[in-house]
Motif scaffolding. Structure first.
Motif, short mmCIF file in Angstrom:
data_model
loop_
_atom_site.label_atom_id
_atom_site.label_comp_id
_atom_site.label_asym_id
_atom_site.label_seq_id
_atom_site.Cartn_x
_atom_site.Cartn_y
_atom_site.Cartn_z
N GLU A 31 62.39 51.27 15.95
CA GLU A 31 63.06 51.93 13.99
C GLU A 31 63.19 53.29 14.14
OE1 GLU A 31 59.20 52.51 11.84
OE2 GLU A 31 59.89 50.48 10.47
N VAL A 32 65.21 53.42 14.06
CA VAL A 32 65.34 55.24 13.65
C VAL A 32 65.88 55.45 13.04
CG1 VAL A 32 67.99 56.01 15.03
CG2 VAL A 32 66.84 53.61 16.81
N LEU A 33 65.49 57.07 12.72
CA LEU A 33 66.02 57.47 11.69
C LEU A 33 66.98 58.46 11.37
CD1 LEU A 33 64.56 58.32 8.74
CD2 LEU A 33 63.09 60.66 10.26
N LEU A 34 67.78 57.83 10.32
CA LEU A 34 68.93 58.28 10.77
C LEU A 34 69.19 59.59 9.06
CD1 LEU A 34 71.60 55.49 11.05
CD2 LEU A 34 70.93 57.30 12.72
N ILE A 35 69.88 60.80 9.64
CA ILE A 35 69.64 61.46 8.78
C ILE A 35 71.11 62.60 8.47
CG2 ILE A 35 68.59 64.08 8.48
CD1 ILE A 35 66.27 63.34 9.73
N HIS A 36 71.56 62.66 7.67
CA HIS A 36 72.90 63.11 7.06
C HIS A 36 72.46 64.79 7.11
CE1 HIS A 36 71.69 64.19 2.72
NE2 HIS A 36 71.41 63.17 2.34
N GLY A 37 74.03 65.34 6.48
CA GLY A 37 74.12 66.31 6.80
C GLY A 37 74.12 66.85 5.29
N GLY A 39 75.44 68.31 1.90
CA GLY A 39 76.61 68.03 0.79
C GLY A 39 76.80 66.26 1.16
N SER A 40 76.02 65.46 2.08
CA SER A 40 76.14 63.72 2.42
C SER A 40 74.98 63.39 1.89
CB SER A 40 76.11 63.76 3.58
OG SER A 40 77.20 63.25 4.58
N SER A 41 75.29 61.94 1.86
CA SER A 41 74.24 61.08 1.60
C SER A 41 74.03 59.81 2.56
CB SER A 41 74.68 60.49 0.71
OG SER A 41 75.20 59.26 0.54
N SER A 42 73.03 59.34 2.71
CA SER A 42 72.87 58.06 3.37
C SER A 42 73.17 57.19 3.52
CB SER A 42 71.24 57.80 2.64
OG SER A 42 71.51 56.76 1.98
N ALA A 43 74.55 57.06 2.68
CA ALA A 43 75.39 56.16 2.50
C ALA A 43 76.87 56.66 3.27
CB ALA A 43 76.11 55.57 0.68
N ASP A 44 76.61 57.47 3.93
CA ASP A 44 77.47 57.43 4.92
C ASP A 44 77.45 57.09 6.55
OD1 ASP A 44 78.62 59.77 3.47
OD2 ASP A 44 78.10 61.43 4.75
N PHE A 45 75.91 56.25 6.33
CA PHE A 45 75.71 55.44 7.89
C PHE A 45 75.96 53.94 7.48
CE2 PHE A 45 73.16 59.44 7.64
CZ PHE A 45 73.34 59.62 9.09
N ASN A 46 76.97 53.81 6.20
CA ASN A 46 76.74 52.29 6.40
C ASN A 46 77.75 51.59 7.27
OD1 ASN A 46 75.27 51.80 3.81
ND2 ASN A 46 76.28 52.23 2.72
N PRO A 47 78.40 52.65 6.89
CA PRO A 47 80.06 51.84 7.98
C PRO A 47 78.85 51.44 10.10
CG PRO A 47 80.61 53.35 6.64
CD PRO A 47 79.35 53.53 6.93
N VAL A 48 77.87 51.84 10.04
CA VAL A 48 77.41 51.62 11.15
C VAL A 48 76.11 51.31 11.33
CG1 VAL A 48 78.77 53.66 12.00
CG2 VAL A 48 76.61 54.47 11.94
N ILE A 49 75.95 50.75 10.25
CA ILE A 49 74.23 50.30 10.02
C ILE A 49 74.11 48.02 10.66
CG2 ILE A 49 72.60 49.21 8.56
CD1 ILE A 49 72.37 51.86 8.82
N ALA A 50 75.61 47.98 10.79
CA ALA A 50 75.89 46.45 10.95
C ALA A 50 75.76 46.30 13.26
CB ALA A 50 77.00 46.04 10.23
#
Length: 71
Positions: A31-37, A39-50
């Motif tokens: 498991e890898v936890l991704l934490i946004h900066g 003014g951002s959100s978890s949706a910022d990681f959607n392009p790299v999740i796949a």
């Protein structure tokens, strides 16, 4: 870039009464936890999740006061 259409399970934790949104994405490996900066959100990681699903199980969260988390 394309947006991820991976399976995800969303949960909410409520430490001290504040809901924190957690999104677990299917994958293989640790498991890898991704934490946004700020003014951002978890949706910022959607392009790299796949791409990440091939070697880990991505977990994204919305920090307090961002997107699906409470104030």
């Amino acid at each position: 870039m394309t947006t991820s259409t991976t399976s995800q399970i969303s949960n909410h934790l409520s430490p001290v009464g504040i809901e924190i949104a957690i999104h677990r994405h299917e994958g293989s490996g640790p498991e890898v936890l991704l934490i946004h900066g700020i003014g951002s959100s978890s949706a910022d990681f959607n392009p790299v999740i796949a791409q990440m699903r091939g070697f880990c199980q991505p977990i994204t969260i919305d920090l307090r006061g961002h997107s699906a988390s409470g104030q």
